[in-house]
Scaffold this motif. Structure first.
Motif, mmCIF file in Angstrom:
data_model
loop_
_atom_site.group_PDB
_atom_site.id
_atom_site.type_symbol
_atom_site.label_atom_id
_atom_site.label_comp_id
_atom_site.label_asym_id
_atom_site.label_seq_id
_atom_site.Cartn_x
_atom_site.Cartn_y
_atom_site.Cartn_z
ATOM 1 N N ASP A 349 57.157 3.627 48.205
ATOM 2 C CA ASP A 349 56.112 2.568 48.247
ATOM 3 C C ASP A 349 56.908 0.430 47.155
ATOM 4 N N VAL A 406 58.852 3.945 29.443
ATOM 5 C CA VAL A 406 57.357 2.878 29.061
ATOM 6 C C VAL A 406 57.152 3.364 27.311
ATOM 7 N N GLN B 321 42.602 -4.586 28.806
ATOM 8 C CA GLN B 321 42.413 -3.362 28.017
ATOM 9 C C GLN B 321 42.504 -2.297 27.754
ATOM 10 N N ASP B 341 50.578 -0.542 37.731
ATOM 11 C CA ASP B 341 51.947 -0.427 38.516
ATOM 12 C C ASP B 341 51.946 -0.307 39.865
ATOM 13 N N PRO B 342 52.813 -1.487 41.080
ATOM 14 C CA PRO B 342 53.076 -2.485 41.010
ATOM 15 C C PRO B 342 51.616 -2.877 40.579
ATOM 16 N N PHE B 352 49.379 0.616 46.564
ATOM 17 C CA PHE B 352 49.568 1.803 45.925
ATOM 18 C C PHE B 352 48.667 3.233 45.820
ATOM 19 N N ARG B 355 47.332 5.174 48.376
ATOM 20 C CA ARG B 355 47.879 6.558 48.917
ATOM 21 C C ARG B 355 47.699 7.561 48.890
ATOM 22 N N HIS B 356 46.709 8.164 47.132
ATOM 23 C CA HIS B 356 46.825 9.585 46.691
ATOM 24 C C HIS B 356 45.052 9.637 46.170
ATOM 25 N N PHE B 404 49.794 15.158 43.798
ATOM 26 C CA PHE B 404 49.516 14.174 42.510
ATOM 27 C C PHE B 404 48.811 13.647 41.959
ATOM 28 N N THR B 408 50.393 13.800 38.239
ATOM 29 C CA THR B 408 50.835 12.396 37.846
ATOM 30 C C THR B 408 50.234 11.772 37.133
ATOM 31 N N ARG B 414 51.613 11.573 29.099
ATOM 32 C CA ARG B 414 51.690 10.050 29.170
ATOM 33 C C ARG B 414 51.846 8.613 30.628
ATOM 34 N N GLY B 417 50.644 5.041 30.132
ATOM 35 C CA GLY B 417 51.120 3.997 28.965
ATOM 36 C C GLY B 417 50.938 4.985 27.646
ATOM 37 N N LEU B 418 50.216 5.994 28.127
ATOM 38 C CA LEU B 418 49.557 6.796 27.028
ATOM 39 C C LEU B 418 50.570 7.830 26.433
#
Lengths: 434, 473
Positions: A349, A406, B321, B341-342, B352, B355-356, B404, B408, B414, B417-418
């Protein structure tokens, strides 16, 4: 501790004595059972080592299809590869490897061709051997250049300590600046964290100038060469365009058995490793195209994408591309966060064009159009290609298995925010990192 | 735009049968291949196609991979099913990826987890009706034909209930955000509609390609009843996958009492006194919606039933935030919209995430702790009985969609950013961080509230494909 200017890759690629293959596998199993602290080669003892892996590349199979015949007339013998990502200077690490206590390298590399015989083994001969078997990478990606293992580990501890401190108090109603000051005071008053109130050491000026000079010099050289050689470049592009229409594309679906085996080693830590090998398409145009593509990648990641963001992908710690076997094959190795599915999805992607630029030169890769288009965008074909070429990595070491890239970048920014002045707004933004 | 063959698509893909409030799921095993084929031929006449909106009852049917093997399908055809479907839900790696460990490990499942061939589910029969009486009649009728039909029911019927509003057992409105499929009337004029191939095999997916599906040589017996395969080099292939999809079934038991006790505990004041409003607020932050369904992104401080069905929001611009909807909230991670991201906030980010997507078709089971499903009443109710969700989702690519999202986005501590925060609702338990000013509030060591009790991957065939499966040998 001296300032770490950058990270380096070590690749040792060594043919295995055929009769020793079984014994080597057993040795590697012993190492893998406790990769950090095993008695043979405890990777945890090297303070400058980010990641390491040992993998066996099996002897190539005899030719099966006509299309492949020109690629593999003679089988390539089984090889052992040792790949490490270390803080510079690499030479210190090689020496440490050669000196390592216990059976160390001997237990592993004595199964390989041309390793010094028992009575001749000493630090010097081991180092000579490593130098002899070392091959340099064609391109090397580092998530954030200059950040050492020590810094990563320290900053992870720092963040953890600050988080625990925050949990112990109520912060409602306080200003951001006040909260930040409290955190700074806490860090200052904790002896084992006192280092954190100083900014992370910066590389010396000479290093920065050298990098800048390299950037400008190579950029100008590339531009000049690009203009001078533009007719040749155009010609190569046209040749590749005509070739890519006819190049064979693999249509093999990996078996569930193979996939389940590879998966059994995945998703145990915050990150995974990926190793893969493939033949390079034959012909001079392909070799030039691949070398140029990797030179461009190497230049880009060294100077432009060296701060945690590879054109939108923030999950790769290290990656390298290495020519092996007289440039008949290429070895690719990386360390990435999360699942292979999400890694592949990022490729498909986000950085499909970059993948195509390089891997269009790989035998069997999904069909590209004008080198960078399509290719990886063929989702299923690409995922199958990845899995078909993936290697089982027998031994894998990470210095910080609980951290994503990250996370590491965030920890670094937390530490950076402990020094210097901040406005209320800046302090607000910084506190959101916790 | 691709024309959808609604008459050949099982109705469950098109609609969740919201008007048919009673439903049961039957797990069957094929004991006699020949008789089972005859039975399937008969059943195929009763399957509800997508061009009908049933007002009384409906029947849908799906096969597990072992079911297709038991049916005697040719190996070359079997090989055409996606690898994730063939591998199934219970390999050691899938357990890690899906979070099925400890009490949720497959060896403890009531069905679908055992290695025992006698307990292997082959067929999932989904029965829907306007009321319980009609459901019972229809189920009785079906069950009466099992023995002669060469199939047997191998687990007690998975019953369902219809809760008020429609909520799930924790007391929150559920099923609000569903992807829209190009080619369906609901999606007309909606930019964000997704290509049909994301949810139905045989159509182009979000990459403009055809997701892999089983193909049959045109010369094979009965193959001429199947549509010609599009997007393959060989024109002599027929598409057995066309108008079918993959169905993921997970029986998820909810610890409703444990959930509300935990948030009451986490929000108790220092003297130990509990505050139900604070508990509801924390629970809403964990879900990402208030009990009414109103997204916390739009109304961060209090529930607002007026916004109950407002699904037109994104995260980045409004709440970069996570101060309104925490990064770890269930809906911000299972459907992150434009927050990842992105380029968070961009069309690229939305694409993005698209797709999931999964199409959810689950049904609730077990009596609610409090019939009103008001959180205060649930908190006060006595704990008894078993309840949860028969989670059902449809997708063309199990590994890119369901797995996914589960691995994910939901399970990964994580995520975004966690550090140590898995999904606070469906995850294995851990920390839940509420972003706040001046600093976050972290709730540590939250337990697991949802246990897996059964599950499997199924193939929900097109109706012609079902007839083919009933005939071919």
């Amino acid at each position: 501790m001296a300032v770490v200017t950058h990270q380096q890759a070590l690749t040792i690629y060594s043919p295995i004595k055929p009769e020793q293959l079984g014994a080597l596998r057993e040795t590697l199993q012993t190492v893998a059972a406790d990769v950090s602290g095993n008695a043979l080669l405890p990777f945890g003892q090297f303070p400058q080592l980010h990641f390491a892996r040992l993998l066996i590349l099996d002897e190539t199979r005899p030719v099966t299809s006509d299309q492949q015949r020109d690629l593999e007339e003679t089988p390539i013998p089984a090889h052992l590869a040792l790949l490490c990502n270390v803080d510079a200077p690499l030479d210190d690490f090689i020496t440490a490897l050669a000196e390592s206590e216990g059976p160390g390298l001997d237990a592993i590399f004595s199964h390989c061709e041309a390793y010094p015989v028992a009575e001749l083994r000493n630090t010097q001969s081991r180092r000579d051997y490593l130098r002899y078997r070392q091959i340099s990478e064609a391109a090397f990606y580092v998530n954030t250049i200059g950040r050492s293992v020590n810094q990563i580990r320290q900053e992870a501890k720092l963040r953890q300590a600050i988080e625990e401190f925050l949990d112990q108090h109520s912060w409602t109603g306080r200003s951001a600046s006040e909260t930040r000051q409290q955190i700074i005071q806490f860090v200052q008053s904790t002896p084992e964290l006192s280092w954190a109130t100083m900014p992370a050491p910066q590389p010396p000026l000479w290093w920065k100038i050298r990098e800048k000079a390299h950037f400008i010099g190579v950029a100008i050289l590339g531009l000049v060469l690009g203009i001078l050689l533009s007719p040749l470049i155009l010609l190569i592009i046209l040749i590749l365009r005509s070739k890519e229409k006819r190049d064979p594309v693999e249509r093999i679906r990996p078996s569930t058995q193979r996939l389940n085996y590879l998966r059994s080693f995945e998703d145990h830590w915050a990150h995974n490793q990926f190793s893969a090998v493939g033949y390079i398409k034959s012909g001079w145009a392909r070799l030039i195209s691949l070398r140029v593509a990797l030179a461009v990648v190497n230049f880009g990641v060294r100077h432009l994408f060296n701060k945690g963001n590879l054109t939108g992908v923030k999950t790769i710690h290290f990656a390298r591309w290495i020519f092996i076997d007289d440039k008949k094959r290429m070895l690719f190795a990386s360390n990435y966060d999360g699942s292979l599915e999400s890694y592949m999805v990022d490729f498909i992607d986000i950085v499909w064009w970059g993948l195509n630029l390089v891997f269009t030169n790989g035998y069997g890769y999904p069909r590209t159009r004008w080198i960078i288009f399509e290719g990886a965008r063929d989702e299923l074909a690409f995922k199958n290609y990845i899995r078909n070429h993936q290697l089982h990595t027998q031994v894998w070491y990470s210095a910080y298995p609980e951290l994503t890239a990250v996370n590491i970048n965030n920890n670094q920014a937390i530490r950076a925010g402990l020094s210097g002045n901040m406005t209320e707004e800046e302090a607000e933004v910084w506190l959101q990192r916790l | 735009m691709q024309q959808l063959e609604l008459q050949d698509i099982q109705g469950l893909i098109i609609r969740g049968y919201g008007n048919l409030s009673a439903a049961s799921f039957l797990l069957l095993q094929i004991v006699d291949q020949k008789r089972a084929r005859t039975w399937l031929q008969k059943i195929s006449e009763q399957i509800t196609p997508g061009d009908q909106r049933p007002d009384r009852e409906s029947l849908n049917l799906a096969f597990s991979f072992p079911g297709l093997v038991a049916l005697g399908l040719d190996k070359t055809v079997l090989d055409g099913f996606s690898e994730d479907f063939q591998a199934g839900m219970v390999t050691p790696h899938k357990q890690r990826a899906l979070g099925d460990s400890e009490n949720s490990a497959p060896e403890h499942w009531a069905w679908g987890g055992a290695a025992d061939p006698a307990a292997t589910v082959h067929i999932l029969l989904m029965v829907y009706a306007i009321d319980e009486e009609r459901l019972k009649n229809l189920t009785d009728e079906l069950q009466a034909g099992f023995s002669a039909g060469g199939v047997k029911q191998i687990h007690q019927t998975l019953k369902t209930v219809r809760l008020a509003k429609p909520k799930e057992h924790f007391g929150f409105r559920d099923g609000l955000s569903q992807p829209l499929i190009e080619g369906l009337s609901k999606a007309q004029g909606v930019d964000a509609a997704l290509p049909a191939g994301e949810f139905i095999l045989g159509y182009r997916n979000a990459y403009g390609l055809f997701t892999e599906r089983p193909l049959v040589p045109a010369t094979a017996p009965y193959a001429d009843a199947l549509p010609q395969a599009e997007g393959v080099d060989d024109p002599e292939k027929r598409d057995l996958g066309k108008n079918g999809t993959y169905l993921v079934f997970r029986q998820l038991e909810q610890d409703v009492k444990g959930f509300w006790d935990s948030v009451l505990q986490a929000t108790a004041s220092q003297d130990g006194s509990k505050n139900s409003q604070a508990a509801i607020r924390l629970a809403a932050k964990m879900v990402g919606r208030w009990p009414s369904g109103a997204p916390v992104t739009l109304t961060p401080e209090r529930d607002d039933p007026e916004l109950a069905e407002d699904n037109s929001f994104n995260y980045h611009q409004n709440d970069e935030q996570g101060l309104k909807c925490p990064f770890g909230a269930h809906i911000r991670r299972t459907h992150p919209r434009d927050s990842l991201d992105p380029d968070p906030g961009s069309q690229k980010s939305l694409d993005f995430a698209d797709r999931h997507r999964i199409l959810r078709r689950g049904r609730v089971y077990g009596e609610p702790l409090a019939p009103s499903l008001q959180p205060e009443e649930i908190m006060a109710a006595e704990d008894q009985g078993e309840r949860g969700l028969h989670f059902i989702c449809l997708n063309a690519n199990i590994s890119r969609q369901f797995e996914f999202v589960q691995q994910t986005w939901a399970n990964d501590p994580r995520f975004n950013g966690l550090y140590a925060d898995p999904d606070p609702i469906i995850g294995p338990g851990g920390t839940f961080t509420q972003q706040a000013r001046p600093v976050r509030k972290a709730h540590h060591q939250l337990p697991r509230f949802v246990q897996v009790r059964g599950g499997g991957y199924f193939f929900l065939p097109g109706i012609r494909a079902l007839r083919y499966l009933a005939q071919a040998e």
